[in-house]
Scaffold this active site. Sequence first.
Site, PDB file in Angstrom:
ATOM      1  N   TYR A  16       1.027  -1.399  -0.047  1.00 43.84           N
ATOM      2  CA  TYR A  16       0.310  -0.147  -0.542  1.00 43.84           C
ATOM      3  C   TYR A  16       0.511   2.084  -0.256  1.00 43.84           C
ATOM      4  CZ  TYR A  16      -4.207   2.953   1.413  1.00 43.84           C
ATOM      5  OH  TYR A  16      -5.632   3.598   1.314  1.00 43.84           O
TER       6      TYR A  16
ATOM      7  N   TYR B 154      -5.299   5.640  -6.974  1.00 39.53           N
ATOM      8  CA  TYR B 154      -5.946   5.794  -5.264  1.00 39.53           C
ATOM      9  C   TYR B 154      -7.059   5.184  -5.537  1.00 39.53           C
ATOM     10  CZ  TYR B 154      -6.643   6.365  -0.815  1.00 39.53           C
ATOM     11  OH  TYR B 154      -6.322   6.688   0.821  1.00 39.53           O
TER      12      TYR B 154
END
Lengths: 492, 388
Positions: free
Chosen positions: B297, B341
Amino acid sequence: MSSDSTVRGAASDAGRDMAYNAVRDIPYDDLKAFEGRAAAEAGIGKDLVNVPMIRHWCEAMGDTHPAYAGADPIAPPTMMQAWTMGGLSGHEGRSDAYDELFGLLDGAGYTSVVATDCEQEYVRALRPGDEISFDAVIESVSERKTTKLGTGHFVTTRMDIRAGGELAGTHRFRILKYAPARRKPKGKRPRPVINRDNAGFWEGVAAHRLLIQRCGGCGELRFPWLPGCNACGSPEWDTIEASGEGTVYSYVVMHHPPFPAFDPPYAVGLIELAEGVRIVSNVIGVPYDKVRVGLPVRLEFQRVDEELELPLFRALGGGPPFTSGGEPFGSGGEPSVGGGEPCAGGGALVEGGPGGALRVGEELPALEIPITRILIVAGAIASRDYQDVHHDAELAKAKGSPDIFMNILTTNGLIGRYITDRFGPTAVLRTVAIRLGAPNYPGDTMVLSGTVEAVDNGPDGVTAMVKVVGTNGIGKHVTGTVAVTLPPGGTA
Amino acid sequence: MSLRTRDGLGGKAAIVGIGATEFSKDSGRSELRLAVEAVRAALDDAGLSPADVDGMVTFTMDTNPEITVAQAAGIGELSFFSRVHYGGGAACATIQQAALAVATGVAEVVVCYRAFNERSGRRFGSGVQRREPSAEGAALGWSLPFGLLTPASWVAMAAQRYLHTYGLTADAFGPVAVTDRKYAATNPAAYFHGKPITLADHAASRWIVEPLRLLDCCQETDGGQAIVVTSVERARDLPHPPAVITAAAQGAGRAQEQMTGFYRGDLSGLPEMSVVAQQLWRTSGLAPSEVDVGILYDHFTPFVLMQLEEFGFCEPGEATGFVAEERLPLNTHGGQLGEAYLHGMNGVAEAVRQIRGTSVNQIPGAAHTLVTAGTGVPTSGLILGSDG
């Protein structure tokens, strides 16, 4: 030349909270035609160089340099422009061209003026009794530019200043004639989020006590405030008052995006208190770019608006620790202030004489100057600058400024003071060139810092080029370069 | 107690479908429609129909209720619906929830989804200026009056301490950005398709919150991503090779905070990711050297470095070199810096493609992928493996 659409585009870049007052586009050729024309011809200073004006200046600037007092004083070099100012009764000797140019700009809606740059070279000292005369030329007029203040044109003039007919110095001055941006009022800081679990903390802040919870079961101190202990689970607790001592454990510098209450860049610190718990706060008394991990700080309560007081942390020592390992440049082994420790705000670098050990990269101890209303007004009057934006808050607001602000001559004078304070009683200013940024409004604090960028050993002594930065709560107020000479042979 | 023993979930369920909308800066349609489009696409990819679905999982932050997505996607009765909290930390946990439901027979086919107009609508990057006086609001409230208002700033506080601890400069974050953008450059779905960057570009990009530069920050995005989970047995009858959920875990550290974990520990690591890592290694029986692709991430680059260290791919403080030397294929879709994102859900999809062998940046023979979810918050992770 800018079209209206490009100006609007630039305006939206400069800040989304701004709109611009209506202005008329002036053909650039009309402005360009003023370049090379006289701005002042055979101007005569209204007063001879005199001791009372020197003394008033030094009082306003807090400048105690011995050369400016005593039986045979010289005028502070940074005061040079003041001798040419028209004062309350107005300018004489200004040229028609200068008045025409200002009339053209005023008529097109660029009614406000702010000085942005000042470059001075001092050829010889001015002494009481000197008669000042001056000539000035309009060097350049810029295309239309948009700045944070508003949109307008920069006008640069260059002036030769003579004393008794002999060249005493030159002075390049840049102003922005502009239509002020209409600003939204500055927003308030985000409120603390207060509930039944943490109200006691904020009651402590109101009483100027920073309270840390202490577990009634195991004695563990904790922050943030919670109704139970993570170490042992006990719901019992009381509080202890923090001593207020701490260090910066980590920090960030906020650049983007902007928020209504804050003017980036600004630093936010994570403070580790002496008691071992950490708290997020702001580090004050030091420029945003000088906050470092490990910086010692002390608690202070500061009112940020009518409803909110916050616990903030002041950097100790008035400036960052020296980083260059050894002693700051001093004379011939004589102990000097600093010596690797955080430096007190007022110390001179050179106590006794010329600095044979000046080093490139050396950082000068910082000088913190509270920007009081009286400093702004006294500085303006001592420099014979009666522009309303420097003494009348109501008129300043009418011109788009949130309050009165410091004039460029005062900034120039403070920088002169900073350099001679740091380089000692024999220091001679050669040139001062500054550019203004974020205005100095009342209630702010400006921290001046300096770095030696070059050192030259010449027949007149050691000349240092010093880069100076003055940072206030909203950004960089001033950046500049000063040439200062330490004559050979010591005392003045 | 999966914190102490190997859990029984590994190998029971598999990801069989992935589907997404385009990733954009302005979708031009509602978040609900994005969710429904992604769910339909994922079911098509799985070779399943809305009628097969009996479970749905999303994020607590998602604005699209499970029942409404089901209603608009032609999905009928639901026996399982669940949401996971803590922003992007939920990403892999939605898959864990689905796997738990499938493994226990609570549901047969579960769709996990996340959809938002995070760029054209409510941008996280624009920051927070007030919160309600709930416990959660109060936790963030300690930072607000001092101007620490954005996700970048909350990450930067830990990142600064990391640099200090290991004697590094902000250039240490450059290799993560360069790696993400390298893979994005060859991914047509990526926002930065065809636009690789250099370390010099990174170092020259403007400050957002020191020590973070523009190129350390993810791409705020509009879009939707959905993932379909069912049992490994059923997966074997479906069109794509199953991406077996070899291990799935959530993790919160002691005295965990949500983005404001400033008050405990040394700030140079991610304790919650360590909790995840211990479980994933234990349940999968794998070691870092056996991972073929890492999808870590990356809302902000510094936390990629800390994750590599928490998972034991390298020693603390050494992740910059590990990334620069490309010792592990990382974020092969371009990551959230380069592709989009999508709160980590697009990373799960890339991990599936690597197992299937269909990534645009395929790592030959990839048999084990590690995926992680949001960092600096209670988080989650997955190890996906090929079947058999």
